[in-house]
Design an enzyme around this catalytic site. Structure first.
Site, PDB file in Angstrom:
ATOM      1  N   ASP A  73      -2.272  -7.809  -9.279  1.00  0.00           N
ATOM      2  CA  ASP A  73      -1.243  -8.462 -10.439  1.00  0.00           C
ATOM      3  C   ASP A  73      -1.600  -8.904 -11.337  1.00  0.00           C
ATOM      4  O   ASP A  73       0.456  -7.965 -12.083  1.00  0.00           O
ATOM      5  CB  ASP A  73      -1.300  -9.845 -10.260  1.00  0.00           C
ATOM      6  CG  ASP A  73      -1.154 -10.756  -8.133  1.00  0.00           C
ATOM      7  OD1 ASP A  73      -0.962  -9.655  -7.634  1.00  0.00           O
ATOM      8  OD2 ASP A  73      -1.602 -11.901  -8.044  1.00  0.00           O
TER       9      ASP A  73
ATOM     10  N   ASP B 173       5.937   3.998  -8.469  1.00  0.00           N
ATOM     11  CA  ASP B 173       5.340   3.758  -7.442  1.00  0.00           C
ATOM     12  C   ASP B 173       3.815   4.484  -8.609  1.00  0.00           C
ATOM     13  O   ASP B 173       3.365   4.720  -8.995  1.00  0.00           O
ATOM     14  CB  ASP B 173       5.478   4.507  -5.921  1.00  0.00           C
ATOM     15  CG  ASP B 173       4.484   3.624  -5.418  1.00  0.00           C
ATOM     16  OD1 ASP B 173       4.404   3.170  -4.395  1.00  0.00           O
ATOM     17  OD2 ASP B 173       3.213   4.313  -4.818  1.00  0.00           O
TER      18      ASP B 173
ATOM     19  N   ASN C  44      -6.820  -3.187  -5.721  1.00  0.00           N
ATOM     20  CA  ASN C  44      -7.302  -4.009  -5.356  1.00  0.00           C
ATOM     21  C   ASN C  44      -8.252  -4.895  -4.569  1.00  0.00           C
ATOM     22  O   ASN C  44      -9.647  -5.428  -4.110  1.00  0.00           O
ATOM     23  CB  ASN C  44      -6.040  -4.873  -3.383  1.00  0.00           C
ATOM     24  CG  ASN C  44      -4.524  -5.085  -4.353  1.00  0.00           C
ATOM     25  OD1 ASN C  44      -4.454  -5.770  -5.883  1.00  0.00           O
ATOM     26  ND2 ASN C  44      -3.303  -4.995  -3.944  1.00  0.00           N
TER      27      ASN C  44
ATOM     28  N   GLU D  43       4.502  -1.699  -5.002  1.00  0.00           N
ATOM     29  CA  GLU D  43       3.972  -1.598  -5.711  1.00  0.00           C
ATOM     30  C   GLU D  43       4.910  -0.518  -6.890  1.00  0.00           C
ATOM     31  O   GLU D  43       4.686   0.093  -7.259  1.00  0.00           O
ATOM     32  CB  GLU D  43       2.647  -0.792  -6.110  1.00  0.00           C
ATOM     33  CG  GLU D  43       2.191  -0.057  -5.080  1.00  0.00           C
ATOM     34  CD  GLU D  43       2.033  -0.566  -4.059  1.00  0.00           C
ATOM     35  OE1 GLU D  43       1.323   0.744  -2.977  1.00  0.00           O
ATOM     36  OE2 GLU D  43       2.058  -1.151  -2.813  1.00  0.00           O
TER      37      GLU D  43
END
Length: 212
Positions: free
Chosen positions: A102, A85, A93, A130
């Site tokens: 991204d 993770d 973000n 993620e």
């Protein structure tokens, strides 16, 4: 006799021409079949692949995991699952936008693909958001832990830069949990144990690998 001979020769030439045309049609049909077969294979591949990270998607992961429990596909004395993770991905973000997020996902996908390239049978998947998963059929717990540590170190060496300019915005920090397939396990049990190890990595400060 000359007239009959001429007719026979003409018929023979016509037959040869027809045979050649038929052979060409058969060859074209074979090419078309191969083209359709290749297109079908690409479509199947696309259906189980994440277009952003170029690794398997959740559907592809589920297929590979089911195969791991297939008694007809023996993989050796041990098989392992690594759950990975990205640390603090929400902040990436929130602070820099989803486009940069991204790029971080794509970069980790590249690191993961390179990490398993030399391991026959290994599969990398984007498990969700993620979170990524690495299936390692026929690999020991030590092998899996070493691979997870390699991914962690290699991900951290990736520099995330602004689209314009060379300003480095940060690196990729990941946490990982490793679990080995045990007697009596089903798919859910293996995932749960790897997830629990991943949670411990996050609880203990992130940017680390924990073996469950």
């Amino acid at each position: 006799l000359a007239s009959q001979l001429a007719e026979t020769l003409a018929s023979t030439e016509q037959m040869q021409s027809s045979v050649a045309a038929l052979q060409q049609k058969v060859a074209n049909s074979h090419q078309e079949i191969e083209s359709l077969r290749s297109e079908l294979e690409r479509t199947r591949e696309d259906a189980v692949r994440c277009p952003l990270t170029k690794v398997l998607n959740r559907k592809g992961f589920d297929q590979r995991l089911r195969a791991l429990f297939d008694p007809q596909q023996a993989t050796g004395p041990s098989s392992c699952l690594v759950m990975i993770d990205i640390d603090h991905f929400k902040k990436v973000n929130d602070n820099h936008g989803h486009l940069l997020g991204d790029r971080v996902l794509a970069a980790l996908g590249e690191v993961l693909r390179a990490s398993v390239q030399a391991l026959p049978g290994a599969s990398v998947a984007r498990y969700g958001g993620e979170e990524f998963a690495v299936l390692l059929p026929g690999r020991s717990l030590d092998d899996a832990a070493a691979l997870a540590e390699s991914v962690r170190a290699n991900a951290k060496s990736v520099k995330i830069k602004q689209r314009t300019g060379d300003k480095v915005l940060g690196t990729i920090s990941v946490s990982a949990g490793v679990a080995a397939l045990q007697a009596g396990d089903d798919e859910a049990a293996l995932i749960a144990r790897a997830d629990a190890a991943l949670y411990r990595s996050k609880r203990d400060g992130r940017d680390r690998v924990t073996v469950g």
